[in-house]
Structures are given as C-alpha cells and as structure tokens.
Design an enzyme around this catalytic site. Structure first.
Site, mmCIF file in Angstrom:
data_model
loop_
_atom_site.group_PDB
_atom_site.id
_atom_site.type_symbol
_atom_site.label_atom_id
_atom_site.label_comp_id
_atom_site.label_asym_id
_atom_site.label_seq_id
_atom_site.Cartn_x
_atom_site.Cartn_y
_atom_site.Cartn_z
ATOM 1 N N ASP A 39 -39.590 32.479 -19.030
ATOM 2 C CA ASP A 39 -39.601 31.202 -19.739
ATOM 3 C C ASP A 39 -40.539 30.279 -18.949
ATOM 4 O OD1 ASP A 39 -38.686 28.980 -21.355
ATOM 5 O OD2 ASP A 39 -37.428 28.401 -19.646
ATOM 6 N N LEU A 40 -41.009 29.214 -19.564
ATOM 7 C CA LEU A 40 -41.937 28.309 -18.864
ATOM 8 C C LEU A 40 -41.211 27.100 -18.257
ATOM 9 C CD1 LEU A 40 -44.893 27.426 -18.190
ATOM 10 C CD2 LEU A 40 -44.883 26.214 -20.374
ATOM 11 N N ASP A 41 -40.729 26.216 -19.148
ATOM 12 C CA ASP A 41 -40.138 24.951 -18.697
ATOM 13 C C ASP A 41 -38.861 25.209 -17.898
ATOM 14 O OD1 ASP A 41 -41.983 23.152 -20.066
ATOM 15 O OD2 ASP A 41 -41.035 23.796 -21.924
ATOM 16 N N THR B 289 -41.082 20.976 -15.774
ATOM 17 C CA THR B 289 -41.404 20.034 -16.853
ATOM 18 C C THR B 289 -40.155 19.418 -17.491
ATOM 19 O OG1 THR B 289 -41.595 22.042 -18.127
ATOM 20 C CG2 THR B 289 -43.645 20.871 -17.663
ATOM 21 N N LYS C 68 -32.382 21.814 -23.415
ATOM 22 C CA LYS C 68 -33.225 22.793 -22.725
ATOM 23 C C LYS C 68 -33.345 24.094 -23.517
ATOM 24 C CE LYS C 68 -32.629 21.136 -18.024
ATOM 25 N NZ LYS C 68 -32.031 21.385 -16.716
ATOM 26 N N SER D 269 -41.803 31.248 -24.332
ATOM 27 C CA SER D 269 -41.404 29.836 -24.272
ATOM 28 C C SER D 269 -41.330 29.223 -25.660
ATOM 29 C CB SER D 269 -42.445 29.066 -23.446
ATOM 30 O OG SER D 269 -42.259 27.675 -23.591
ATOM 31 N N ALA D 270 -40.368 28.320 -25.845
ATOM 32 C CA ALA D 270 -40.259 27.599 -27.117
ATOM 33 C C ALA D 270 -41.348 26.542 -27.258
ATOM 34 C CB ALA D 270 -38.894 26.917 -27.187
ATOM 35 N N LYS E 6 -35.062 29.868 -29.877
ATOM 36 C CA LYS E 6 -33.924 30.334 -29.077
ATOM 37 C C LYS E 6 -32.690 29.524 -29.494
ATOM 38 C CE LYS E 6 -37.078 30.881 -25.173
ATOM 39 N NZ LYS E 6 -37.495 30.384 -23.853
ATOM 40 N N GLU F 31 -34.719 32.934 -17.286
ATOM 41 C CA GLU F 31 -34.411 31.745 -18.104
ATOM 42 C C GLU F 31 -33.597 30.707 -17.339
ATOM 43 O OE1 GLU F 31 -34.407 29.897 -20.672
ATOM 44 O OE2 GLU F 31 -35.637 31.028 -22.062
ATOM 45 N N ASP F 32 -33.875 29.434 -17.591
ATOM 46 C CA ASP F 32 -33.065 28.367 -16.977
ATOM 47 C C ASP F 32 -32.084 27.755 -17.978
ATOM 48 O OD1 ASP F 32 -35.167 27.086 -18.465
ATOM 49 O OD2 ASP F 32 -34.586 25.216 -17.489
#
Ligand code: BG6
Ligand code: MG
Length: 218
Positions: free
Chosen positions: A10-12, A18, A46, A115-116, A146, A170-171
């Site tokens: 995942d990115l953020d 971010t 999130k 990522s979303a 997601k 994933e966070d």
C-alpha cells in the site's frame, strides 16, 4: 519453506507518511462545512477511496449533500491535499521501507503497489521511487475500493503471481480486509490493536530485513 514470489505495498501510511496530509485536508473541509473532525475519527478514512472518505466525513458532521456538491468538495479537498504533497521531500518516505524493498527486489521478489489513491504515481515520482515498482495499481485502475480485493488481485495478475504466494503490506483495516478476501498473506504496518486481523503486525520497517521478515511470515 517460505514460497513468496511477490510483495504488494500500500502507499499511504506504508511507504510514505501522507496520512497526516489527508487528515489536514479533510479537517479543513469539515471546518468549512461548520463541524469538527478529530484525529480519532481519521482511522476510519484510511485505505478507502476519496468519495467513500467524504461520505464518512459528512456522516460524522451530519451533513447531507447532492452528488454534484460531493464531487465538487472531493475536488476541493484534493486541491488542498496536493498543496501539501507538492512540498513533500524524499525524507518523508517512511524509515526502512525503501531499503527493505530494494533488498526484496535484489533477491528476485516481484514488487507491486496497490493503493486506493489517484495520486499514487505523482507521489512516487515526487519521492523518486517510482522505479521500485514493477506494477502500480491505483485508484485510477479499479472500480471497487478496499475492502474489495480488486486492487490487490489486479496487482497479482499483472505480476503473474498467485495471491497465496504474495504478501500485502497495509496500514489500514480496510486494506487488511481486502488482502484477506483476496486470499493474500498479509502484514499490518502500525498499531496491532487496529490491525488485529493481519497475519502479523510490524510497528514499522526500521531494521526489517528480508530474512527477519521471512522468519516472521513463515
Ligand atoms: C488511500 C488513503 O491510500 O487513498 C485514503 O489511505 C485516501 O485516506 C485514498 O482517501 C484516496 O486517495 P486520493 O489521493 O485519491 O484522494
Ligand atoms: Mg494506507
């Protein structure tokens, strides 16, 4: 024996911090609409899409709007978010994650982004790490956000690997749920209380090596 062919990040909140900018932009929008948005409600936003986030924010503020107005506000929030992003520097890559990805790549593991965000490529370019990812599946490429597993399933397909041989990092609770529904192994990054459904949880990537990770996931 561990048989892992790919890792999908995942990115953020996993690769870059971010989440605080998303929060500031949503908070500003809430204030403009005349209500408060607090840090403890931010967790709910999130991992999910921009419009899903807006709907939750409006529910918190008990505000009802037309779809056209919602779309205008989503654009406005994104403009504010992009002002923060434009100032972001490579030192906002989360500690240890770049080194970890490089080590995985060097050992032949395929690397994907799931990522979303519709701003994923822009952010990766700004941080100078777009080249690390063999495939980038973001909010511009899928119709189901997601916790639907579509993002991760498409990334696995593009990397030509099975979900069972891939690990999702994933966070967000919604992201771990998406990984589970898609049949992926998964690692929560952050708070174990929030990520209790994950296979394992790492507080962050500081000191995480390929060997250490393999011994934990096995
Ligand atoms: C996710 C974030 O990665 O992307 C969410 O965790 C965000 O908070 C979503 O709403 C969509 O991002 P963007 O950049 O397209 O508004
Ligand atoms: Mg995230």
């Amino acid at each position: 024996m561990v048989d892992i062919k790919a890792c999908i990040f995942d990115l953020d909140g996993v690769v870059v911090d971010t989440a605080k900018y998303h929060y500031l932009a949503w908070k500003r929008l809430a204030n403009e609409l005349g209500f408060e948005f607090h840090d403890n409600d931010n967790e709910r936003l999130k991992g999910i899409s921009r419009l899903d986030s807006l709907n939750i924010l409006l529910e918190i503020g008990k505000v009802t709007l037309s779809i056209n107005r919602k779309e205008e506000l989503a654009v406005l929030k994104n403009q504010w978010y992009l002002e923060y992003i434009a100032k972001m520097k490579p030192d906002e890559i989360l500690p240890g994650v770049k080194e970890f990805i490089e080590e995985l790549k060097d050992s032949g593991i395929k690397i994907g982004l799931g990522s979303a965000s519709k701003n994923a490529v822009l952010i990766l370019n700004q941080l100078g790490i777009v080249h690390l990812f063999e495939t980038i599946v973001d909010g511009t490429k899928v119709t189901n956000a997601k916790p639907n597993p579509e993002i991760f399933l498409l990334a696995a397909r593009e990397l030509n690997v099975n979900p069972a041989q891939s690990v999702v990092f994933e966070d967000a609770e919604a992201g771990i749920e998406a990984a589970i529904r898609g049949g992926f192994r998964n690692v929560g990054v952050g708070n174990p209380k929030i990520l209790s459904k994950a296979d394992i949880v790492l507080p962050n990537f500081i000191g995480v090596t390929k060997d250490k990770f393999f011994s934990l996931i096995n």
